[in-house]
Design a protein around this motif. Structure first.
Motif, mmCIF file in Angstrom:
data_model
loop_
_atom_site.group_PDB
_atom_site.id
_atom_site.type_symbol
_atom_site.label_atom_id
_atom_site.label_comp_id
_atom_site.label_asym_id
_atom_site.label_seq_id
_atom_site.Cartn_x
_atom_site.Cartn_y
_atom_site.Cartn_z
ATOM 1 N N ILE A 5 1.038 -1.378 -0.143
ATOM 2 C CA ILE A 5 -0.004 -0.045 -0.162
ATOM 3 C C ILE A 5 1.011 1.785 -0.231
ATOM 4 O O ILE A 5 1.932 1.216 0.571
ATOM 5 C CB ILE A 5 -1.041 0.346 1.203
ATOM 6 C CG1 ILE A 5 -1.708 -1.337 0.998
ATOM 7 C CG2 ILE A 5 -1.847 1.306 0.985
ATOM 8 C CD1 ILE A 5 -2.663 -1.349 2.122
ATOM 9 N N LEU A 31 -8.894 4.243 1.064
ATOM 10 C CA LEU A 31 -8.052 3.532 -0.479
ATOM 11 C C LEU A 31 -8.727 3.231 -1.768
ATOM 12 O O LEU A 31 -9.888 3.870 -1.367
ATOM 13 C CB LEU A 31 -7.937 1.695 0.113
ATOM 14 C CG LEU A 31 -7.102 1.569 1.481
ATOM 15 C CD1 LEU A 31 -7.834 0.276 2.223
ATOM 16 C CD2 LEU A 31 -5.695 2.185 1.244
ATOM 17 N N VAL A 38 -3.262 4.748 -0.560
ATOM 18 C CA VAL A 38 -4.273 5.670 0.739
ATOM 19 C C VAL A 38 -4.809 7.140 -0.307
ATOM 20 O O VAL A 38 -3.440 7.723 -0.726
ATOM 21 C CB VAL A 38 -3.046 5.895 1.612
ATOM 22 C CG1 VAL A 38 -4.533 6.499 2.523
ATOM 23 C CG2 VAL A 38 -3.683 3.997 2.599
ATOM 24 N N ALA A 101 -3.493 -0.118 5.831
ATOM 25 C CA ALA A 101 -3.017 0.950 5.284
ATOM 26 C C ALA A 101 -3.482 1.927 6.737
ATOM 27 O O ALA A 101 -2.131 3.082 6.573
ATOM 28 C CB ALA A 101 -4.650 1.884 4.778
#
Length: 137
Positions: A5, A31, A38, A101
């Motif tokens: 991520i 997301l 993000v 995240a």
């Protein structure tokens, strides 16, 4: 091990705007549709009630929130808090992705150390948040 991520640069800019200029007091992150980046969903100056109203009841979100309060002794304080919003109706895939995240976002946002997880709006009640934050060193 990498979570896969990434954090969009606008996320960091929005955080610094909240932290530095204080023209906004909340940044809501989400997301991307592919669950790998993000991104900023919104940034605004919201009352606490308005903040709760913008949270979806069926999707996870990450919120950085400037929380002003008075201590039990009457001293004015404020903290910037990361809230992981995991409503019960959010899918397990989303919850897992948002858990990853939140860790990535905490690493990316310098000076952010208070992290609170919530699954219901009652857990984000102003007084409950203050009691959790005021206990932090």
């Amino acid at each position: 091990m990498s979570s896969g991520i990434t954090v969009d640069e606008r996320c960091i800019s929005a955080f610094w705007e909240l932290k530095g200029r204080r023209e906004i007091n909340a940044v809501v992150y989400r997301l991307s549709d592919t669950l790998d980046t993000v991104i900023v969903e919104c940034q605004s100056n919201l009352t606490h009630d308005e903040l709760l109203e913008v949270l979806p009841s069926y999707k996870a979100r990450l919120i950085v929130y400037y929380l002003p309060f008075a201590t039990a002794e009457g001293t004015r304080r404020s903290e910037i808090v990361l809230v992981s919003w995991f409503p019960e109706a959010a899918g397990s895939r989303d919850k897992l992705a948002y858990t990853r995240a939140s860790a990535v976002l905490l690493d990316a946002l310098d000076g952010l150390s208070i992290h609170i997880q919530a699954t219901t709006l009652s857990e984000l009640d102003y007084h409950r948040l203050v009691s959790q934050v005021a206990d932090q060193p």
